[in-house]
Write a protein that holds these residues in place. Structure first.
Motif, PDB file in Angstrom:
ATOM      1  N   GLN A 137     -24.420 112.577  13.051  1.00  0.00           N
ATOM      2  CA  GLN A 137     -24.759 112.677  11.639  1.00  0.00           C
ATOM      3  C   GLN A 137     -24.983 114.135  11.225  1.00  0.00           C
ATOM      4  O   GLN A 137     -24.536 114.568  10.162  1.00  0.00           O
ATOM      5  N   LYS A 138     -25.654 114.904  12.068  1.00  0.00           N
ATOM      6  CA  LYS A 138     -25.861 116.319  11.755  1.00  0.00           C
ATOM      7  C   LYS A 138     -24.526 117.069  11.740  1.00  0.00           C
ATOM      8  O   LYS A 138     -24.327 117.990  10.932  1.00  0.00           O
ATOM      9  N   MET A 139     -23.611 116.690  12.617  1.00  0.00           N
ATOM     10  CA  MET A 139     -22.287 117.314  12.609  1.00  0.00           C
ATOM     11  C   MET A 139     -21.529 116.952  11.335  1.00  0.00           C
ATOM     12  O   MET A 139     -20.828 117.795  10.752  1.00  0.00           O
ATOM     13  N   GLN A 140     -21.651 115.712  10.896  1.00  0.00           N
ATOM     14  CA  GLN A 140     -21.016 115.309   9.647  1.00  0.00           C
ATOM     15  C   GLN A 140     -21.532 116.134   8.477  1.00  0.00           C
ATOM     16  O   GLN A 140     -20.756 116.616   7.643  1.00  0.00           O
ATOM     17  N   GLU A 153     -30.048 108.660  10.679  1.00  0.00           N
ATOM     18  CA  GLU A 153     -31.340 109.092  10.149  1.00  0.00           C
ATOM     19  C   GLU A 153     -31.656 108.416   8.821  1.00  0.00           C
ATOM     20  O   GLU A 153     -32.818 108.259   8.454  1.00  0.00           O
ATOM     21  N   SER A 154     -30.617 108.008   8.096  1.00  0.00           N
ATOM     22  CA  SER A 154     -30.832 107.329   6.817  1.00  0.00           C
ATOM     23  C   SER A 154     -31.017 105.822   6.983  1.00  0.00           C
ATOM     24  O   SER A 154     -31.100 105.089   6.003  1.00  0.00           O
ATOM     25  N   GLY A 155     -31.055 105.342   8.236  1.00  0.00           N
ATOM     26  CA  GLY A 155     -31.364 103.946   8.494  1.00  0.00           C
ATOM     27  C   GLY A 155     -30.189 102.997   8.443  1.00  0.00           C
ATOM     28  O   GLY A 155     -30.382 101.784   8.305  1.00  0.00           O
ATOM     29  N   TRP A 211     -19.215 113.488  24.499  1.00  0.00           N
ATOM     30  CA  TRP A 211     -20.072 114.209  23.570  1.00  0.00           C
ATOM     31  C   TRP A 211     -19.859 113.687  22.157  1.00  0.00           C
ATOM     32  O   TRP A 211     -18.728 113.580  21.691  1.00  0.00           O
ATOM     33  N   ASP A 212     -20.952 113.388  21.479  1.00  0.00           N
ATOM     34  CA  ASP A 212     -20.881 112.771  20.154  1.00  0.00           C
ATOM     35  C   ASP A 212     -20.815 113.858  19.091  1.00  0.00           C
ATOM     36  O   ASP A 212     -21.820 114.228  18.486  1.00  0.00           O
ATOM     37  N   ASP A 239     -29.850 117.309  18.536  1.00  0.00           N
ATOM     38  CA  ASP A 239     -31.025 116.942  17.763  1.00  0.00           C
ATOM     39  C   ASP A 239     -32.262 117.428  18.518  1.00  0.00           C
ATOM     40  O   ASP A 239     -32.504 117.001  19.656  1.00  0.00           O
ATOM     41  N   PRO A 240     -33.066 118.323  17.933  1.00  0.00           N
ATOM     42  CA  PRO A 240     -34.234 118.842  18.654  1.00  0.00           C
ATOM     43  C   PRO A 240     -35.249 117.762  18.998  1.00  0.00           C
ATOM     44  O   PRO A 240     -36.022 117.913  19.945  1.00  0.00           O
ATOM     45  N   ALA A 241     -35.260 116.665  18.260  1.00  0.00           N
ATOM     46  CA  ALA A 241     -36.229 115.599  18.508  1.00  0.00           C
ATOM     47  C   ALA A 241     -35.865 114.768  19.738  1.00  0.00           C
ATOM     48  O   ALA A 241     -36.744 114.255  20.429  1.00  0.00           O
ATOM     49  N   THR A 242     -34.565 114.629  20.016  1.00  0.00           N
ATOM     50  CA  THR A 242     -34.120 113.772  21.121  1.00  0.00           C
ATOM     51  C   THR A 242     -33.406 114.527  22.236  1.00  0.00           C
ATOM     52  O   THR A 242     -33.302 114.024  23.346  1.00  0.00           O
TER      53      THR A 242
END
Length: 301
Positions: A88-91, A284-286, A27-28, A79-82
């Motif tokens: 990144q959201k956890m960070q 998400e920031s590329g 789990w990430d 992530d609701p999209a994937t």
């Protein structure tokens, strides 16, 4: 139970196989240990830093449980999209300190606690018993628990699980020796992890210096800043890089100064180099997360 160094899997390129091994999804997220004592809860990070302030949603869920136990698991945000865990959201969530911002984050993107081990129940220290037995005890303990508390699944076929991970772009697979006790850190040969990596062919457009020495390469992908890569650069390659022609300016490559290059000393290459890099994911920031250089145009690694 006093704070301790959690058991960690060892990175490998090939998972061990056989009847003595049990497999789980990697789990990430962020490793979290929970010390629960009849409504009193203490959360700790992998480095044994208190995390009570960061995750009031997990505190609230664990406070409802009766009994005394120590849990080991991973806190994740999906992530609701994937539908995949987003590191990144956890960070972003973990960095929040303002209670009002944390409350809004709880409502917007709740954290899930994926449990994969139990280390103590009541006064019984379970760390010395086999993993298969600890997991059985965890199944019994958590049988009636509700979200955001989840028990992870176990698998017997690493090949099929790895194919699923690759096809669905998850982080990786953990292999655990069924008969292994819980040992601190990585002083063992009982837990292993294999991580999925993605490859990108991008351009190196600048050489970042630190104290006058080559430290990393500046990456560009489709005209956008893609991050910096230092892993894979040895001293010989760094010497060859210093011999390349430079003289361009940042505006030749980017519109404005990327956040990761502010105050950095960069020599901008006269001609970009094509490089092959591997990494965990594109944020998400590329930016490429955990990049490593595999190949560099015109230079042998």
């Amino acid at each position: 139970m006093q704070p301790f160094l959690p058991m960690s899997p060892i990175l490998t390129s090939k998972l061990p196989e056989g009847d003595e091994w049990i497999y789980q999804l990697k789990w990430d997220g962020f490793r979290i240990l929970a010390f629960v004592d009849n409504g009193k809860v203490e959360l700790f990070s992998k480095k044994m830093l208190s995390k009570n302030r960061n995750y009031p949603d997990l505190i609230e869920a664990l406070e409802q449980l009766s009994g005394t136990f120590v849990l080991d698991g991973e806190a994740v945000i999906l992530d609701p999209a994937t539908g995949r865990p987003s590191f990144q959201k956890m960070q972003q969530r973990d960095k929040l300190t303002d209670p009002a911002l944390i409350r809004r984050a709880v409502a917007r993107e709740p954290v899930h606690y994926m449990l994969f081990d139990v280390l103590q129940i009541g006064d019984e220290d379970l760390r010395g018993i086999p993993f298969r037995e600890r997991f059985r005890r965890l199944e019994e303990l958590a049988s009636g628990w509700k979200p955001p508390l989840y028990r992870t699944d176990q698998y017997a076929d690493p090949g099929t699980l790895w194919e699923w991970v690759t096809a669905n772009e998850w982080e990786g697979v953990i292999a655990k020796r069924a008969g292994s006790p819980y040992r601190e850190g990585k002083e063992h040969k009982d837990w292993f992890k294999r991580k999925r990596a993605v490859r990108h062919e991008v351009q190196a457009v600048g050489i970042l210096l630190k104290e006058g020495r080559v430290a990393s390469l500046v990456m560009s992908r489709e005209g956008r800043y893609f991050g910096r890569v230092s892993s894979g650069l040895n001293e010989r390659v760094k010497r060859e890089l210093r011999g390349l022609k430079t003289g361009r300016i940042i505006e030749d490559y980017f519109m404005g100064t990327p956040e990761g290059l502010r105050s950095a000393e960069v020599m901008w290459l006269e001609q970009p180099l094509t490089i092959l890099v591997t990494g965990r994911e594109v944020t998400e920031s590329g930016l490429l997360r955990h990049p490593k250089l595999l190949a560099l145009e015109g230079i042998t690694l």
